[in-house]
Design a protein around this motif. Structure first.
Motif, PDB file in Angstrom:
ATOM      1  N   SER A  59       0.839  -1.202   0.000  1.00 37.37           N
ATOM      2  CA  SER A  59       0.000   0.000   0.000  1.00 37.37           C
ATOM      3  C   SER A  59       0.879   1.258   0.000  1.00 37.37           C
ATOM      4  O   SER A  59       1.877   1.324   0.715  1.00 37.37           O
ATOM      5  N   PRO A  60       0.495   2.259  -0.815  1.00 35.43           N
ATOM      6  CA  PRO A  60       1.298   3.497  -0.847  1.00 35.43           C
ATOM      7  C   PRO A  60       1.131   4.324   0.434  1.00 35.43           C
ATOM      8  O   PRO A  60       1.951   5.179   0.712  1.00 35.43           O
ATOM      9  N   VAL A  61       0.065   4.069   1.180  1.00 40.18           N
ATOM     10  CA  VAL A  61      -0.168   4.835   2.399  1.00 40.18           C
ATOM     11  C   VAL A  61      -0.029   3.902   3.598  1.00 40.18           C
ATOM     12  O   VAL A  61      -0.504   2.758   3.558  1.00 40.18           O
ATOM     13  N   HIS A  62       0.616   4.354   4.624  1.00 40.48           N
ATOM     14  CA  HIS A  62       0.744   3.527   5.837  1.00 40.48           C
ATOM     15  C   HIS A  62       0.193   4.272   7.034  1.00 40.48           C
ATOM     16  O   HIS A  62       0.035   5.487   7.008  1.00 40.48           O
ATOM     17  N   LEU A  63      -0.094   3.497   8.038  1.00 41.57           N
ATOM     18  CA  LEU A  63      -0.733   4.094   9.218  1.00 41.57           C
ATOM     19  C   LEU A  63       0.310   4.643  10.176  1.00 41.57           C
ATOM     20  O   LEU A  63       0.487   4.135  11.282  1.00 41.57           O
ATOM     21  N   ASN A  64       0.990   5.693   9.714  1.00 38.72           N
ATOM     22  CA  ASN A  64       1.860   6.406  10.652  1.00 38.72           C
ATOM     23  C   ASN A  64       1.766   7.896  10.368  1.00 38.72           C
ATOM     24  O   ASN A  64       1.304   8.316   9.311  1.00 38.72           O
ATOM     25  N   THR A  65       2.198   8.685  11.306  1.00 39.50           N
ATOM     26  CA  THR A  65       1.942  10.129  11.222  1.00 39.50           C
ATOM     27  C   THR A  65       2.689  10.787  10.066  1.00 39.50           C
ATOM     28  O   THR A  65       2.212  11.792   9.527  1.00 39.50           O
ATOM     29  N   SER A  66       3.839  10.219   9.627  1.00 43.34           N
ATOM     30  CA  SER A  66       4.511  10.869   8.502  1.00 43.34           C
ATOM     31  C   SER A  66       3.809  10.514   7.200  1.00 43.34           C
ATOM     32  O   SER A  66       3.597  11.379   6.341  1.00 43.34           O
ATOM     33  N   SER A  67       3.421   9.260   7.061  1.00 42.98           N
ATOM     34  CA  SER A  67       2.731   8.850   5.837  1.00 42.98           C
ATOM     35  C   SER A  67       1.389   9.576   5.692  1.00 42.98           C
ATOM     36  O   SER A  67       1.016   9.996   4.597  1.00 42.98           O
ATOM     37  N   MET A  68       0.677   9.738   6.788  1.00 43.74           N
ATOM     38  CA  MET A  68      -0.645  10.388   6.734  1.00 43.74           C
ATOM     39  C   MET A  68      -0.524  11.910   6.592  1.00 43.74           C
ATOM     40  O   MET A  68      -1.531  12.598   6.425  1.00 43.74           O
ATOM     41  N   PRO A 126       5.480  13.713  15.370  1.00 41.95           N
ATOM     42  CA  PRO A 126       6.375  13.057  14.411  1.00 41.95           C
ATOM     43  C   PRO A 126       6.660  11.597  14.781  1.00 41.95           C
ATOM     44  O   PRO A 126       6.771  11.268  15.973  1.00 41.95           O
ATOM     45  N   GLY A 127       6.749  10.777  13.725  1.00 39.02           N
ATOM     46  CA  GLY A 127       7.255   9.401  13.876  1.00 39.02           C
ATOM     47  C   GLY A 127       6.429   8.462  14.730  1.00 39.02           C
ATOM     48  O   GLY A 127       6.969   7.543  15.333  1.00 39.02           O
ATOM     49  N   LEU A 128       5.109   8.675  14.786  1.00 39.68           N
ATOM     50  CA  LEU A 128       4.286   7.757  15.599  1.00 39.68           C
ATOM     51  C   LEU A 128       3.433   6.855  14.702  1.00 39.68           C
ATOM     52  O   LEU A 128       3.034   7.245  13.598  1.00 39.68           O
ATOM     53  N   LEU A 129       3.182   5.673  15.193  1.00 41.38           N
ATOM     54  CA  LEU A 129       2.227   4.777  14.507  1.00 41.38           C
ATOM     55  C   LEU A 129       0.808   5.252  14.805  1.00 41.38           C
ATOM     56  O   LEU A 129       0.584   5.967  15.779  1.00 41.38           O
ATOM     57  N   MET A 130      -0.106   4.847  13.947  1.00 45.43           N
ATOM     58  CA  MET A 130      -1.508   5.256  14.144  1.00 45.43           C
ATOM     59  C   MET A 130      -2.431   4.040  14.229  1.00 45.43           C
ATOM     60  O   MET A 130      -2.096   2.961  13.805  1.00 45.43           O
TER      61      MET A 130
HETATM   62  C1  NAG Z   1       5.652   5.406   7.842  1.00 43.62           C
HETATM   63  O1  NAG Z   1       5.286   4.903   6.562  1.00 43.62           O
HETATM   64  C2  NAG Z   1       6.236   5.140   5.542  1.00 43.62           C
HETATM   65  C3  NAG Z   1       5.652   4.596   4.245  1.00 43.62           C
HETATM   66  O2  NAG Z   1       4.559   5.350   3.848  1.00 43.62           O
HETATM   67  C4  NAG Z   1       7.538   4.460   5.871  1.00 43.62           C
HETATM   68  O3  NAG Z   1       8.504   4.768   4.890  1.00 43.62           O
HETATM   69  C5  NAG Z   1       8.016   4.922   7.250  1.00 43.62           C
HETATM   70  O4  NAG Z   1       9.165   4.220   7.630  1.00 43.62           O
HETATM   71  C6  NAG Z   1       6.947   4.744   8.295  1.00 43.62           C
HETATM   72  N1  NAG Z   1       7.355   5.340   9.551  1.00 43.62           N
HETATM   73  C7  NAG Z   1       7.191   4.747  10.715  1.00 43.62           C
HETATM   74  C8  NAG Z   1       7.577   5.509  11.907  1.00 43.62           C
HETATM   75  O5  NAG Z   1       6.763   3.610  10.793  1.00 43.62           O
END
Ligand code: NAG
Ligand code: NAG
Ligand code: NAG
Ligand code: NAG
Ligand code: NAG
Length: 478
Positions: free
Chosen positions: A303-312, A324-328
């Motif tokens: 998936s191009p989007v992941h459940l973390n604060t940077s991806s979102m 910054p840098g937290l999982l969701m």
């Molecule tokens: C958040 O997701 C991105 C991919 O969209 C990944 O590159 C990154 O390592 C992830 N960050 C964390 C903190 O898991």
């Protein structure tokens, strides 16, 4: 005491008045096929049957002889196919068997004053005719009830041969007492049949009219009214309502009446109202079962989007700056019970859900971020092929609305497009592959549905089918 009786009567009359959400029609084709299969089974059972003792008293010139026939066992029985018909006038069936012949064997003993005698015998009963009518009904709790309303038995002829003891002496006179034996046996046939019908009735009374289908739901299926019998079919209407076992909460909607078309070419027709399906969804909803937690481990790696604060961050610009840098974590739950709506050829499912998004601190603390409403409508088709039930589903509509945010702007349109694309490209194809493989229609060890057709109609599903008895090893041995 009196108030509780009144409440009970009210409840009963309420149950009685409701529309059946599940309807079953047994056609004449189904009846005849059932009778045909049953005849074979009954014949097998009869051939191992031991009958109750027959005793009586015969007058001979010099006094009375008391006799008992014991261990009377059927050795051979040619059961002609019974004629069974729907009996409209009495809401039931008539059964008639003509020309039944039975060979029996057993032991005889006589008492004539102090003289005891005994031996064995062979008997043949010819041209036994039996006609019986049973009435079907519904008891106060919604069980099917069955009552014998008439029975008549006739015996054409009887032959008997005695062995042992003084049989050589009295055998020549047996013809003289034949009428006596015929009457004794004939008089026992209808009471025996009625006893069996009473036994069936007590089985029916003991049957459950509600079944737990899983940990969450129970299905209520009492009859909503008496069976309806015509010359061509028998119709049964069942309540067909699911409840949450935990809450047993009544849904805010009722079953609408529907007319299941008769299809005499199929043995069986079943109509399932959308009420039944929706009561199941309501049951899950009221039990609090319609919620899921979605975390990163459930997001497909590609998936191009992941459940973390940077991806979102692409949808919520403030998010990576603030946390910054937290999982969701997403908490998804139904805002109200989803509902099916059945229309000719298509089933629609509307889902109104909400999503609570959280960021997760390394120590596990959840920080609330924003809340979205999700409104979707799916439409699907269901059909039968290769004796399997198959389907496909599409997403017609998908709308996101922001309810509240603690992290500034949420770019709803971009998020909506991304989730919609994700559903279309990843989730639905997987679901459709499973639905396309289908699930096997009802098949038990003894029977299987064949030639089944399923049709989506307005507010109900119509299912027409034939059934086939599977001749398993076990059936033969019974
Ligand atoms: C958040 O997701 C991105 C991919 O969209 C990944 O590159 C990154 O390592 C992830 N960050 C964390 C903190 O898991
Ligand atoms: C009927 O239901 C009760 C309680 O749910 C259960 O214990 C019992 O086994 C059921 N009886 C039959 C014949 O299924
Ligand atoms: C996701 O949730 C499951 C069960 O709800 C849990 O076992 C798993 O550890 C969670 N994963 C993450 C990355 O939090
Ligand atoms: C978890 O960590 C956050 C920040 O690191 C802190 O504010 C919070 O009090 C912690 N919670 C617990 C239960 O330790
Ligand atoms: C999709 O949902 C929106 C909002 O609920 C509604 O206005 C619109 O008519 C729906 N579109 C379709 C095609 O059902």
């Amino acid at each position: 005491m009196l108030p509780s009786v009144a409440v009970m009567l009210m409840l009963l009359s309420f149950t009685y008045g409701e529309n059946p959400a599940i309807q079953v029609i047994l056609t004449n084709k189904g009846l005849q096929q059932g009778v045909h299969e049953a005849t074979g089974l009954i014949q097998e059972k009869l051939e191992k049957l031991t009958l109750p003792d027959i005793s009586g008293r015969i007058n001979i010139l010099i006094g009375h002889v008391d006799y008992t026939l014991t261990g009377v066992t059927i050795t051979k029985c040619d059961l002609p196919e019974p004629t069974v018909k729907f009996f409209q006038e009495h809401t039931g069936f008539t059964v008639s068997i003509l020309g039944l012949s039975v060979a029996l064997t057993g032991d005889w003993s006589t008492h004539f004053g102090l003289i005891h005698d005994g031996g064995s015998f062979d008997m043949a009963i010819f041209n036994l005719a039996l006609t019986s009518a049973v009435e079907l009904g519904r008891d106060a709790k919604g069980h099917l009830s069955v009552t014998s309303i008439s029975c008549d038995a006739q015996i054409g002829d009887l032959g008997v041969k005695f062995y042992g003891g003084a049989s050589k002496i009295f055998q020549p006179f047996v013809d003289y007492f034949k009428g006596h034996f015929i009457k004794r046996i004939k008089d026992r046939i209808c009471p025996a049949l009625e006893e069996n019908i009473d036994m069936l009735e007590s089985h029916l009374q003991a049957m459950n009219v509600s079944f737990d289908v899983d940990q969450v739901l129970t299905l209520d299926v009492p009859l909503t009214g008496s069976p309806i019998v015509t010359a061509a079919s028998m119709k049964l209407g069942f309540k067909g309502e699911f409840y949450s076992i935990k809450t047993h909460e009544e849904p805010p909607f009722v079953a609408h009446p529907f007319i299941l078309p008769e299809q005499p070419d199929y043995m069986l027709s079943v109509g399932l109202s959308e009420f039944t399906l929706n009561s199941a969804l309501y049951g899950y909803f009221s039990a609090g079962e319609l919620q899921v937690h979605i975390n990163e481990s459930m997001v497909p790696p590609k998936s191009p989007v992941h459940l973390n604060t940077s991806s979102m961050g692409m949808f919520v610009p403030q998010l990576p700056k603030q946390f910054p840098g937290l999982l969701m974590d997403l908490q998804v739950y139904a805002r109200q019970a989803p509902t099916f709506s059945l229309q000719p050829g298509v089933v629609k499912l509307g889902v109104q859900a909400a999503v609570n998004a959280f960021a997760i601190e390394p120590n596990g603390t959840q920080i609330p971020l924003f809340i979205l409403n999700v409104d979707t409508q799916f439409s699907g088709k269901v059909w039968t092929a290769d004796e399997k039930l198959k389907g496909s589903v599409m997403m017609d509509n998908f709308t996101l609305t922001l309810v509240s945010s603690k992290v500034g702007t949420v770019r709803i349109d971009a998020l909506e497009n991304t989730v919609w694309a994700g559903m279309k490209l990843m989730i639905l194809p997987e679901v459709n592959e499973k639905l396309g493989n289908g699930i096997i229609l009802l098949r038990t060890k003894h029977a299987q549905l064949i030639n089944s057709v399923l049709k989506m109609e307005k507010e109900f599903i119509a299912f027409f089918s034939d059934a086939q008895i599977l001749q398993t090893e076990e059936n033969f041995n019974k």
